[in-house]
Design a protein around this motif. Structure first.
Motif, short mmCIF file in Angstrom:
data_model
loop_
_atom_site.label_atom_id
_atom_site.label_comp_id
_atom_site.label_asym_id
_atom_site.label_seq_id
_atom_site.Cartn_x
_atom_site.Cartn_y
_atom_site.Cartn_z
N ARG A 1 40.54 50.27 52.07
CA ARG A 1 39.51 51.30 52.25
C ARG A 1 39.96 52.40 53.20
O ARG A 1 39.33 53.45 53.28
CB ARG A 1 38.24 50.66 52.77
CG ARG A 1 38.39 49.98 54.13
CD ARG A 1 37.13 49.24 54.53
NE ARG A 1 37.31 48.53 55.78
CZ ARG A 1 36.40 47.72 56.30
NH1 ARG A 1 35.26 47.51 55.67
NH2 ARG A 1 36.63 47.11 57.46
N GLY B 1 40.49 52.08 48.01
CA GLY B 1 39.58 51.36 47.14
C GLY B 1 38.76 50.34 47.89
O GLY B 1 39.06 50.01 49.05
N ASP B 2 37.74 49.82 47.22
CA ASP B 2 36.83 48.84 47.81
C ASP B 2 37.16 47.47 47.26
O ASP B 2 36.93 47.18 46.08
CB ASP B 2 35.39 49.22 47.46
CG ASP B 2 34.36 48.29 48.08
OD1 ASP B 2 34.77 47.30 48.72
OD2 ASP B 2 33.15 48.55 47.93
N THR C 1 34.89 45.16 45.05
CA THR C 1 34.62 45.40 43.64
C THR C 1 35.54 44.61 42.71
O THR C 1 35.39 44.68 41.49
CB THR C 1 34.76 46.90 43.31
OG1 THR C 1 36.15 47.30 43.47
CG2 THR C 1 33.89 47.76 44.21
N LEU D 1 40.31 43.35 37.77
CA LEU D 1 39.92 44.75 37.72
C LEU D 1 39.20 45.12 39.00
O LEU D 1 38.50 44.31 39.60
CB LEU D 1 39.01 45.01 36.52
CG LEU D 1 39.53 44.57 35.15
CD1 LEU D 1 38.49 44.85 34.08
CD2 LEU D 1 40.85 45.24 34.82
N MET D 2 39.34 46.39 39.41
CA MET D 2 38.60 46.87 40.58
C MET D 2 38.48 48.38 40.53
O MET D 2 39.21 49.07 39.82
CB MET D 2 39.29 46.44 41.87
CG MET D 2 40.62 47.09 42.16
SD MET D 2 41.26 46.66 43.79
CE MET D 2 39.97 47.27 44.87
N GLN D 3 37.53 48.90 41.31
CA GLN D 3 37.30 50.33 41.41
C GLN D 3 38.07 50.91 42.59
O GLN D 3 38.13 50.31 43.67
CB GLN D 3 35.80 50.62 41.58
CG GLN D 3 34.94 50.16 40.41
CD GLN D 3 35.27 50.91 39.14
OE1 GLN D 3 35.52 52.13 39.16
NE2 GLN D 3 35.28 50.20 38.02
N THR D 4 38.65 52.09 42.38
CA THR D 4 39.36 52.79 43.44
C THR D 4 39.02 54.26 43.41
O THR D 4 38.32 54.74 42.50
CB THR D 4 40.90 52.63 43.30
OG1 THR D 4 41.36 53.46 42.23
CG2 THR D 4 41.29 51.19 43.02
N SER D 5 39.52 55.01 44.38
CA SER D 5 39.30 56.46 44.40
C SER D 5 39.97 57.16 43.24
O SER D 5 39.64 58.31 42.92
CB SER D 5 39.85 57.03 45.72
OG SER D 5 41.25 56.79 45.82
N GLU D 6 40.90 56.47 42.58
CA GLU D 6 41.59 57.04 41.42
C GLU D 6 41.09 56.44 40.11
O GLU D 6 41.75 56.55 39.07
CB GLU D 6 43.10 56.84 41.57
CG GLU D 6 43.66 57.50 42.82
CD GLU D 6 45.17 57.43 42.91
OE1 GLU D 6 45.82 57.09 41.90
OE2 GLU D 6 45.70 57.73 44.00
N GLY D 7 39.92 55.79 40.18
CA GLY D 7 39.35 55.17 39.00
C GLY D 7 39.64 53.69 38.95
O GLY D 7 40.27 53.12 39.85
N PRO D 8 39.21 53.02 37.88
CA PRO D 8 39.44 51.58 37.77
C PRO D 8 40.91 51.27 37.53
O PRO D 8 41.62 52.00 36.83
CB PRO D 8 38.59 51.17 36.56
CG PRO D 8 38.44 52.42 35.76
CD PRO D 8 38.43 53.55 36.74
#
Length: 415
Positions: free
Chosen positions: A33, A223-224, A227, A236-243
């Motif tokens: 993060r 990213g978090d 997620t 899979l996870m979410q980031t500032s650049e998308g999944p």
């Protein structure tokens, strides 16, 4: 898949895992993060602690327990509101600190400790001269205020040094002042452990290793970690650049690792010991050459790029609780005259979290119930020391190499 492996956590452990996996041909993303080296890895005393062959144990003598029960000591402060939630963990920590169990923990940790300096040296050499300039072969000193404590400690230290082939200088008051002219006459003697190394900016060293990772093609992403989820054969996870997705994920979030493993059903007894630091101006003409532990008061003063860093002992409090300032105030009262500390250089004290398990071993290895899930956390007071060697061991396990040591003592399955 976007990547072969996603490493969650960009502290010294996570960055080291990412580099060693990358070295073995894996496409790696390093997700945090924040920026690398700005969490727990930022605020320690800057020691690569080759002499830490015995883990920090729970005190078992009645005199020590009585002293801590009064909650007036410098090296330990506990928040009465948080203490009930810590009692089961502390009870297990006390149990694991019996002489027999502590000896077993020391035996299990020794293979990691033995290689800590060499593994750091290998990464620092690759990271470049700026990284190497942060690491110094100074050792560190345990300083004592009373002759009785010093004499007893010196006897134990000589026995340990002989058994573990460690270099040790025993310094009386005159020799101590000669080696560290910046010290006042508060101390009657000291034990100079020569094999450890000191780092004058631990956060910058972690960042230098992260640059090495990116320079070789690695990807650092904001990213978090909460997620992250398993889906079919992927994570899979979410980031500032998308999944993003990967076949494997490494949880190296230090004291925040439970935000991932707990929702997945793992009951690993990880708790955070809190600690503080503050930087000060040096007011003597002679600079401090190495970290000094005031053993009887339980704080460290270490020379850093920013000034003299005072790091405190342990605070038992809720992880999210606001800073108390109690320990820093107590330590500063002892350290200011002993080290001639000048003005505070930070607007606020820094508060950090040490990720600890009650059996004094880190958690390194594969999760039992999820394919492709790996753990690397719980290094307590020695995250900086053990980051690179942990990265090597985990990468060897993940890529099918023969591990340099038996990894079973660190297995998540032990819980």
């Amino acid at each position: 898949m976007d990547f072969d492996v996603v490493v969650l956590g960009a502290g010294i452990v996570g960055v080291s895992c990412a580099i060693h996996l990358q070295d073995r041909g894996r496409r790696v993303a390093l997700v945090d993060r924040g920026l690398p080296g700005e969490g727990t890895s930022f605020g320690n005393a800057g020691l690569i602690e080759r002499s830490a062959v015995v883990p920090y144990a729970f005190p078992r003598s009645l005199s020590a327990l009585a002293r801590y029960a009064r909650n007036q000591s410098t090296d330990l402060y506990w928040d009465y509101k948080a203490l009930p939630s810590f009692i089961p963990w502390l009870a297990r920590y006390w149990h694991e600190s019996s002489p027999r169990r502590l000896a077993a923990a020391a035996h299990d940790m020794l293979p990691l400790i033995l290689r800590c300096v060499d593994e750091h040296a290998a990464l620092a050499a690759r990271a470049g001269p700026e990284a190497g300039a942060l690491v110094h072969e100074t050792g560190w000193i345990e300083a004592y205020r009373t002759p009785r404590e010093f004499d007893a400690a010196a006897k134990r230290a000589r026995q340990l040094a002989s058994a573990q082939d460690l270099r040790l200088d025993t310094l009386d008051a005159v020799a101590l002042r000669a080696r560290e002219p910046a010290l006042s006459d508060a101390f009657c003697g000291g034990l100079h452990w020569i094999d450890p190394q000191s780092v004058t900016n631990p956060g910058a060293l972690t960042k230098a290793y992260a640059v090495l990772f990116e320079r070789a093609g690695g990807k650092a992403i904001v990213g978090d970690a909460s997620t992250v989820r398993a889906e079919s054969d992927a994570w899979l996870m979410q980031t500032s650049e998308g999944p993003i997705g990967a076949r494997e994920v490494v949880v190296a979030l230090g004291p925040w690792s439970d935000t991932v493993f707990a929702p997945l059903g793992y009951r690993i007894p990880l708790r955070a010991k809190r600690g503080y630091h503050m930087h000060y101006e040096a007011t003597t003409g002679a600079p401090l050459a190495r970290p000094i532990l005031d053993r009887e008061q339980g704080y460290v003063v270490a020379p850093m790029q920013r000034g003299l860093r005072l790091t405190t002992g342990v605070e038992i409090a809720a992880r999210e609780a606001p800073p108390t300032g109690v320990q820093l105030a107590r330590a500063e009262a002892h350290a200011r005259p002993a080290f001639a500390l000048g003005a505070r250089l930070d607007a606020q004290p820094w508060l950090g979290l040490r990720p600890c398990t009650p059996d004094m071993r880190p958690v390194i290895g594969q999760a039992q119930r999820h394919r492709g899930l790996w753990f690397a956390f719980g290094h307590a007071h020695h995250g900086l020391t053990l980051g690179p060697v942990t990265g090597r061991l985990l990468a060897e396990m993940m890529t099918g190499e023969a591990p340099f040591t038996d990894p079973r003592p660190y297995s998540p399955a032990r819980f």
